[in-house]
Design a protein around this motif. Structure first.
Motif, PDB file in Angstrom:
ATOM      1  N   MET A   1       0.846  -1.176   0.000  1.00  0.00           N
ATOM      2  CA  MET A   1       0.000   0.000   0.000  1.00  0.00           C
ATOM      3  C   MET A   1       0.889   1.236   0.000  1.00  0.00           C
ATOM      4  O   MET A   1       1.847   1.316   0.737  1.00  0.00           O
ATOM      5  CB  MET A   1      -0.902  -0.013   1.238  1.00  0.00           C
ATOM      6  N   ALA A   2       0.544   2.194  -0.869  1.00  0.00           N
ATOM      7  CA  ALA A   2       1.353   3.404  -0.988  1.00  0.00           C
ATOM      8  C   ALA A   2       0.460   4.637  -0.983  1.00  0.00           C
ATOM      9  O   ALA A   2      -0.641   4.612  -1.535  1.00  0.00           O
ATOM     10  CB  ALA A   2       2.162   3.367  -2.276  1.00  0.00           C
ATOM     11  N   LYS A   3       0.947   5.696  -0.373  1.00  0.00           N
ATOM     12  CA  LYS A   3       0.265   6.988  -0.467  1.00  0.00           C
ATOM     13  C   LYS A   3       0.693   7.629  -1.776  1.00  0.00           C
ATOM     14  O   LYS A   3       1.873   7.596  -2.125  1.00  0.00           O
ATOM     15  CB  LYS A   3       0.624   7.874   0.710  1.00  0.00           C
ATOM     16  N   VAL A   4      -0.282   8.211  -2.494  1.00  0.00           N
ATOM     17  CA  VAL A   4       0.007   8.802  -3.797  1.00  0.00           C
ATOM     18  C   VAL A   4      -0.587  10.202  -3.903  1.00  0.00           C
ATOM     19  O   VAL A   4      -1.579  10.522  -3.255  1.00  0.00           O
ATOM     20  CB  VAL A   4      -0.532   7.924  -4.955  1.00  0.00           C
ATOM     21  N   SER A   5       0.054  11.019  -4.725  1.00  0.00           N
ATOM     22  CA  SER A   5      -0.516  12.298  -5.146  1.00  0.00           C
ATOM     23  C   SER A   5      -1.257  12.028  -6.441  1.00  0.00           C
ATOM     24  O   SER A   5      -0.756  11.325  -7.317  1.00  0.00           O
ATOM     25  CB  SER A   5       0.583  13.325  -5.405  1.00  0.00           C
ATOM     26  N   ILE A   6      -2.442  12.597  -6.565  1.00  0.00           N
ATOM     27  CA  ILE A   6      -3.313  12.317  -7.706  1.00  0.00           C
ATOM     28  C   ILE A   6      -3.692  13.603  -8.412  1.00  0.00           C
ATOM     29  O   ILE A   6      -3.982  14.616  -7.771  1.00  0.00           O
ATOM     30  CB  ILE A   6      -4.596  11.602  -7.234  1.00  0.00           C
ATOM     31  N   ILE A  19      -9.172  17.647 -10.654  1.00  0.00           N
ATOM     32  CA  ILE A  19      -8.942  17.731  -9.208  1.00  0.00           C
ATOM     33  C   ILE A  19      -7.526  17.267  -8.899  1.00  0.00           C
ATOM     34  O   ILE A  19      -6.943  16.482  -9.654  1.00  0.00           O
ATOM     35  CB  ILE A  19      -9.950  16.902  -8.375  1.00  0.00           C
ATOM     36  N   GLU A  20      -6.997  17.759  -7.788  1.00  0.00           N
ATOM     37  CA  GLU A  20      -5.732  17.284  -7.254  1.00  0.00           C
ATOM     38  C   GLU A  20      -5.964  16.899  -5.811  1.00  0.00           C
ATOM     39  O   GLU A  20      -6.605  17.643  -5.062  1.00  0.00           O
ATOM     40  CB  GLU A  20      -4.661  18.366  -7.372  1.00  0.00           C
ATOM     41  N   CYS A  21      -5.490  15.722  -5.434  1.00  0.00           N
ATOM     42  CA  CYS A  21      -5.709  15.232  -4.075  1.00  0.00           C
ATOM     43  C   CYS A  21      -4.689  14.146  -3.763  1.00  0.00           C
ATOM     44  O   CYS A  21      -3.814  13.857  -4.579  1.00  0.00           O
ATOM     45  CB  CYS A  21      -7.133  14.690  -3.932  1.00  0.00           C
ATOM     46  N   ASP A  22      -4.810  13.555  -2.590  1.00  0.00           N
ATOM     47  CA  ASP A  22      -3.983  12.423  -2.199  1.00  0.00           C
ATOM     48  C   ASP A  22      -4.853  11.179  -2.159  1.00  0.00           C
ATOM     49  O   ASP A  22      -6.081  11.264  -2.028  1.00  0.00           O
ATOM     50  CB  ASP A  22      -3.367  12.654  -0.816  1.00  0.00           C
ATOM     51  N   GLY A  23      -4.230  10.029  -2.263  1.00  0.00           N
ATOM     52  CA  GLY A  23      -4.971   8.784  -2.237  1.00  0.00           C
ATOM     53  C   GLY A  23      -4.112   7.634  -1.781  1.00  0.00           C
ATOM     54  O   GLY A  23      -2.953   7.800  -1.406  1.00  0.00           O
ATOM     55  N   ILE A  24      -4.715   6.447  -1.841  1.00  0.00           N
ATOM     56  CA  ILE A  24      -4.047   5.207  -1.460  1.00  0.00           C
ATOM     57  C   ILE A  24      -4.059   4.280  -2.669  1.00  0.00           C
ATOM     58  O   ILE A  24      -5.100   4.074  -3.292  1.00  0.00           O
ATOM     59  CB  ILE A  24      -4.759   4.522  -0.272  1.00  0.00           C
ATOM     60  N   LEU A  25      -2.900   3.706  -2.978  1.00  0.00           N
ATOM     61  CA  LEU A  25      -2.752   2.807  -4.116  1.00  0.00           C
ATOM     62  C   LEU A  25      -2.253   1.454  -3.632  1.00  0.00           C
ATOM     63  O   LEU A  25      -1.274   1.374  -2.897  1.00  0.00           O
ATOM     64  CB  LEU A  25      -1.753   3.396  -5.116  1.00  0.00           C
ATOM     65  N   LYS A 123       4.172   9.041  -3.095  1.00  0.00           N
ATOM     66  CA  LYS A 123       4.813  10.036  -2.245  1.00  0.00           C
ATOM     67  C   LYS A 123       6.029   9.412  -1.566  1.00  0.00           C
ATOM     68  O   LYS A 123       6.012   8.255  -1.201  1.00  0.00           O
ATOM     69  CB  LYS A 123       3.837  10.532  -1.183  1.00  0.00           C
ATOM     70  N   LYS A 124       7.048  10.220  -1.403  1.00  0.00           N
ATOM     71  CA  LYS A 124       8.287   9.737  -0.767  1.00  0.00           C
ATOM     72  C   LYS A 124       8.294  10.049   0.700  1.00  0.00           C
ATOM     73  O   LYS A 124       7.726  10.924   1.186  1.00  0.00           O
ATOM     74  CB  LYS A 124       9.481  10.367  -1.468  1.00  0.00           C
TER      75      LYS A 124
END
Length: 124
Positions: A1-6, A19-25, A123-124
């Motif tokens: 599981m990774a946090k991503v910028s979308i 839209i711009e947001c954060d998510g889970i991949l 995201k790093k």
């Protein structure tokens, strides 16, 4: 599981929304909030499921490339559920994003072509 910028683009014949947001991949699923709407796209072999849910409605759109599928649009306040007809023209999932194109009808009324393009970066 990774946090991503979308960065998400939804193009229709009548409008365009970005839209711009954060998510889970995860390997097979992307989940994010578009304002107060929870959006998820999940791959299950050759079938993908696009879901959008908030306090007013829930939409479930099953997508199979070059096939017609049936989905649902449930309005919570009105206790009303409408049938969706989906004709999927493109499904692409790569290391940097997702592209989906589908024709949508609600109760046999054509709503047009939808092109959903989602770019994501871990995201790093």
């Amino acid at each position: 599981m990774a946090k991503v910028s979308i960065k998400s683009f939804l193009h229709t014949e009548e409008s365009e929304k970005t839209i711009e947001c954060d998510g889970i991949l995860t390997k097979e699923k992307l989940t994010f909030y578009d304002g107060d709407t929870l959006t998820s796209i999940e791959k299950k072999e050759n079938k993908w499921i696009l879901k959008r849910k908030n306090k007013e409605y829930e939409i479930e759109i099953p997508l199979i490339l070059n096939q017609k599928t049936k989905g649902s649009y449930h309005f919570f306040h009105f206790h009303k559920k409408l049938d969706l007809q989906i004709d999927t023209n493109m499904l692409e999932w790569g290391s940097l994003g997702i592209q989906i194109k589908y024709q949508l009808k609600i109760e046999n009324e054509n709503l047009g072509l939808f092109h959903y393009h989602i770019e994501f970066e871990v995201k790093k």
